[in-house]
Design a protein around this motif. Structure first.
Motif, PDB file in Angstrom:
ATOM      1  N   UNK A  73       0.412  -1.196  -0.237  1.00 32.39           N
ATOM      2  CA  UNK A  73       0.366  -0.215   0.688  1.00 32.39           C
ATOM      3  C   UNK A  73       0.700   1.431   0.250  1.00 32.39           C
ATOM      4  N   UNK A  74       1.637   1.129   0.238  1.00 33.54           N
ATOM      5  CA  UNK A  74       3.346   2.424   0.490  1.00 33.54           C
ATOM      6  C   UNK A  74       2.220   3.498   1.037  1.00 33.54           C
ATOM      7  N   UNK A  75       2.355   4.302   0.833  1.00 31.58           N
ATOM      8  CA  UNK A  75       2.255   5.679   1.483  1.00 31.58           C
ATOM      9  C   UNK A  75       0.777   5.843   1.788  1.00 31.58           C
ATOM     10  N   UNK A  76      -0.665   5.066   1.551  1.00 29.50           N
ATOM     11  CA  UNK A  76      -1.531   4.993   1.569  1.00 29.50           C
ATOM     12  C   UNK A  76      -2.556   4.154   2.490  1.00 29.50           C
ATOM     13  N   UNK A  77      -1.079   3.588   3.057  1.00 31.36           N
ATOM     14  CA  UNK A  77      -1.875   2.722   4.152  1.00 31.36           C
ATOM     15  C   UNK A  77      -2.555   2.864   4.795  1.00 31.36           C
ATOM     16  N   UNK A  78      -2.263   4.866   5.492  1.00 27.72           N
ATOM     17  CA  UNK A  78      -2.392   4.896   6.493  1.00 27.72           C
ATOM     18  C   UNK A  78      -4.270   5.129   6.617  1.00 27.72           C
ATOM     19  N   UNK A  79      -4.108   5.882   5.173  1.00 26.05           N
ATOM     20  CA  UNK A  79      -5.613   6.099   4.771  1.00 26.05           C
ATOM     21  C   UNK A  79      -6.918   5.082   4.504  1.00 26.05           C
ATOM     22  N   UNK A  80      -6.030   4.370   3.852  1.00 24.76           N
ATOM     23  CA  UNK A  80      -6.174   2.964   3.704  1.00 24.76           C
ATOM     24  C   UNK A  80      -6.822   1.954   5.000  1.00 24.76           C
ATOM     25  N   UNK A  81      -6.601   2.036   6.134  1.00 27.20           N
ATOM     26  CA  UNK A  81      -6.680   2.010   7.404  1.00 27.20           C
ATOM     27  C   UNK A  81      -8.307   2.929   7.956  1.00 27.20           C
ATOM     28  N   UNK A  82      -8.237   4.108   7.734  1.00 27.85           N
ATOM     29  CA  UNK A  82      -8.774   4.894   8.003  1.00 27.85           C
ATOM     30  C   UNK A  82     -10.011   4.453   7.544  1.00 27.85           C
ATOM     31  N   UNK A  83     -10.087   4.527   6.984  1.00 30.52           N
ATOM     32  CA  UNK A  83     -11.287   4.055   5.777  1.00 30.52           C
ATOM     33  C   UNK A  83     -12.027   2.760   6.320  1.00 30.52           C
ATOM     34  N   UNK A  84     -10.969   1.492   6.391  1.00 35.14           N
ATOM     35  CA  UNK A  84     -11.405   0.214   7.015  1.00 35.14           C
ATOM     36  C   UNK A  84     -11.669   0.107   9.061  1.00 35.14           C
ATOM     37  N   UNK A  85     -10.935   1.222   9.202  1.00 36.87           N
ATOM     38  CA  UNK A  85     -11.764   1.296  10.009  1.00 36.87           C
ATOM     39  C   UNK A  85     -13.357   1.054  10.820  1.00 36.87           C
TER      40      UNK A  85
END
Lengths: 420, 420
Positions: free
Chosen positions: A392-404
């Motif tokens: 996911x590279x630098x997009x990991x945190x935003x993906x995680x935020x959506x995911x949570x």
DNA sequence: TTAGTTTGTTGGTTCAACAGACAAAGTCGG
DNA sequence: CCGACTTTGTCTGTTGAACCAACAAACTAA
């Protein structure tokens, strides 16, 4: 097969009635289909231990709520009447994640199936911007994402913001973000004001925590067996850590867990963003790598340029066999392994995920890192811990935020309204 | 108020039916009384959210099973009909814990209320004994404890063995115990054979894990608010760590978590029991302290004597103001704090508990330890982490073993048979 | 075509929590 | 001492969700 299986003996637990029983079983069926893929009602019944009739009723309700849909007939089975496949109907519900980091702002919207509906990243030198302006920009980005979701007639499950610092997830308050130069600030409150008191749930969490959750969700999708314990290391200017155990974020008593960047294990040298010396991130952070590998006037050090472009420069030099670059990478990889060995000794994760710039430069970091883990972990073979690079590279945190935000729907499917 | 509250979004969860619903609510009521003390049915109903009638029914079943009993009338309330107090009836059910350590064997039996029913510790130089003989001796001790429970007409909830090494709790297999000089060994299987295939559950776990659980249970009893996250450090020849989060032991993917003694953070010096140099326990283990504080012919170094007596010698010297002893203690305390800071940065526990010899010598270790934590933890005020000495001393692991067996009863009260 | 297999629905049963009524057992004020 | 009031705990009937058994539907194999 019981509600109490897997219950923590220490936590007191919560009284249950018929409604929560139903909610629990709706959640079980929904997550079963998410994790194991489309399957017939009969198969769900056999696999979960629920009665066929019960599964039919649960599936009907989940279809009503727009969370599942009936697919094609099951062609694979040979004997008997073919089943009607039931599959995740992700398209209607979306979660949004947004991120503030040292050199960019970012936002993403995912639907229930994990598909990216909207994504945007804006390079920006946040450390030299005041918090208020930054939050204004972030709010604008979030609004864009929310508008994109609404334009698809999607329901918004929630928005979660990622911040690289000490965050109390339950209150949404930031205590300290050394690399942004931010102190105490109620990020949740500030953002709610800027978004005109939104009706959807808005949460704030630590950037590495959310990145870890995203990595966990990714592995859950791509591998049949999801890992029990996962540690993510995210490398940027600072270094963050996130820990997932049994699908659950480890947050610690105050919410300040995973601050691995400030483990006091390095020789005293450069001063850390927190003002101390000896922090791990002074030897494995992006700044440390750049100082080792480049001169001060090197353009890859310029924080106003996009990180990914700057890292591409490093990658080019490494591929070209540049001695100084390779030596710096090996050095960082070994230090990464020493800290990694500490984490593995303490937590014994199934997987250690490299995120942020560690993922980008993983090809050069991984070998010295794995060697250090083998050398310093007491459990044979590093306790069975695999080292993988995040996709996911630098997009990991935003993906995680959506995911949570989406996870809440899976925990309690009755949050999503029935189409009357 | 739902079954799904507190559920981990990642774990798939388990289908629930009427039986598990009942079991869950039995568990809720039982733990409510355990944690909050004797109270009337009406009060339990109000506090748990269950219906009065339901609570009456649940309490009746728990009384039938011998887990609760009706006490005196509630004298405290002023108005209205006084309630009949319902209290924990611990006397009938017992759990047993046993421990193998470098210089002793130990066993303990606790009843449901946490009262010690039987306790015994035998100093023995285990490192110079072969595993088979040691297990014979341990089995004899366990049999003594079991006999003591049976002579009181008690039901045995289970037996749990503590071993200072890498243990897979689910299988009961030992992978490695450097300080005992043991390699791979199926401790559970060996012990079952020596105890003639007992009918009660027999488990094996890491010594520090069980000590952490005991400390958690102790805090749950003595404080009104039980901590969410707890880390225990147990100092013996080796140094072990145990982590409890939300009342739940953190075990890691392979079960090898908490191996803090082998964090690679010390300068290369003495060789560790594991064969490496640089392990934390080479600077904070008991051996390290003794080497710093005493000469090689000093009787407090003699492993065939009881540890507590040897430590009493150190305590005497420290109280007398012996320079060398005090300097060694300060040194160990500071190193303890550096490793402690790493743990607090990663895990952000509410409480850091000192066990084993760290508890005994706590008065001299605590101050440099707390100073190091304040210095090296990024979260303000050490993330709110309190440092406390365990009251249980070297009996912590056996208590924890007994406790974990009893916990199963609280999680599923239907395990304990109804008196027909 | 027929026997066999599997799916998903239907109607009735069971079980546990809930709701409301009520007797029991106390306090308080006159 | 008595009646008004409050609280407890039980009892009766209701509700809701899962379960069970029977069965029609849809398909394969011989």
């Amino acid at each position: 097969m019981s509600l109490t299986d897997g219950r923590r003996p220490g936590s007191r637990g919560v009284a249950a009635d018929h409604v929560s029983l139903r909610r629990n079983n709706l959640s079980v069926v929904l997550r079963h289909v998410r994790d194991l893929g489309p399957r017939s009602r009969a198969r769900i019944a056999a696999e979960t231990g629920l009665n066929k009739a019960t599964v039919s009723s649960l599936v009907a309700e989940l279809v009503d709520r727009g969370l599942l849909r009936e697919g094609s007939a099951d062609a694979t089975r040979a004997l008997g009447r073919p089943g009607q496949l039931v599959e995740l109907d992700g398209t209607g519900i979306c979660g949004v994640g947004a991120e503030i980091n040292v050199d960019y702002l970012a936002v993403a919207a995912l639907d229930l199936g994990g598909e990216v509906v909207f994504e945007k990243r804006v390079p920006k030198d946040i450390a030299h911007l005041d918090p208020s302006t930054t939050l204004d920009r972030l709010a604008a980005l979030v609004s864009e994402a929310v508008a994109a979701v609404e334009s698809r007639n999607g329901q918004l499950a929630g928005v979660t913001l990622a911040v690289p610092g000490l965050v109390q997830a339950n209150t949404g308050e930031l205590k300290l973000a050394p690399n942004l130069g931010w102190g105490e600030l109620s990020v949740a409150q500030e953002m709610r004001a800027r978004l005109n008191d939104p009706t959807y749930p808005l949460h704030v969490d630590n950037e590495a925590n959310l990145a870890a959750l995203a990595a966990y969700a990714e592995l859950r999708r791509t591998e049949q067996e999801s890992p029990h314990d996962l540690v993510l290391l995210t490398g940027a200017v600072g270094v963050g850590g996130g820990v997932v155990t049994g699908g659950h974020l480890l947050r610690g008593g105050g919410g300040y867990s995973g601050e691995v960047g400030h483990m006091p294990i390095a020789p005293p040298g450069r001063t850390c963003g927190c003002g101390r010396t000896g922090c791990w991130e002074t030897v494995v952070g992006l700044t440390a790598l750049l100082h080792k590998a480049t001169d001060s006037d090197d353009p890859v050090r310029d924080p106003s340029l996009d990180v990914e472009q700057r890292l591409a420069g490093i990658t080019r030099r490494a591929l070209a066999g540049d001695k100084r670059t390779l030596s710096a990478l090996k050095d960082v990889g070994t230090w990464l392994g020493i800290g990694g060995a500490i984490l593995v000794n303490i937590l014994n994760p199934d997987v250690l995920v490299l995120g942020g710039y560690f993922a980008v430069l993983g090809p050069w970091l991984k070998e010295p890192l794995e060697q250090a883990i083998r050398d310093h972990v007491i459990a044979p073979d590093g306790g069975g811990c695999r080292v993988v690079r995040s996709e996911l590279g630098f997009a990991a945190a935003v993906r995680g935020g959506a995911e949570i935000s989406l996870d809440q729907v899976f925990v309690d499917p009755t949050r999503i309204g029935v189409a009357s």
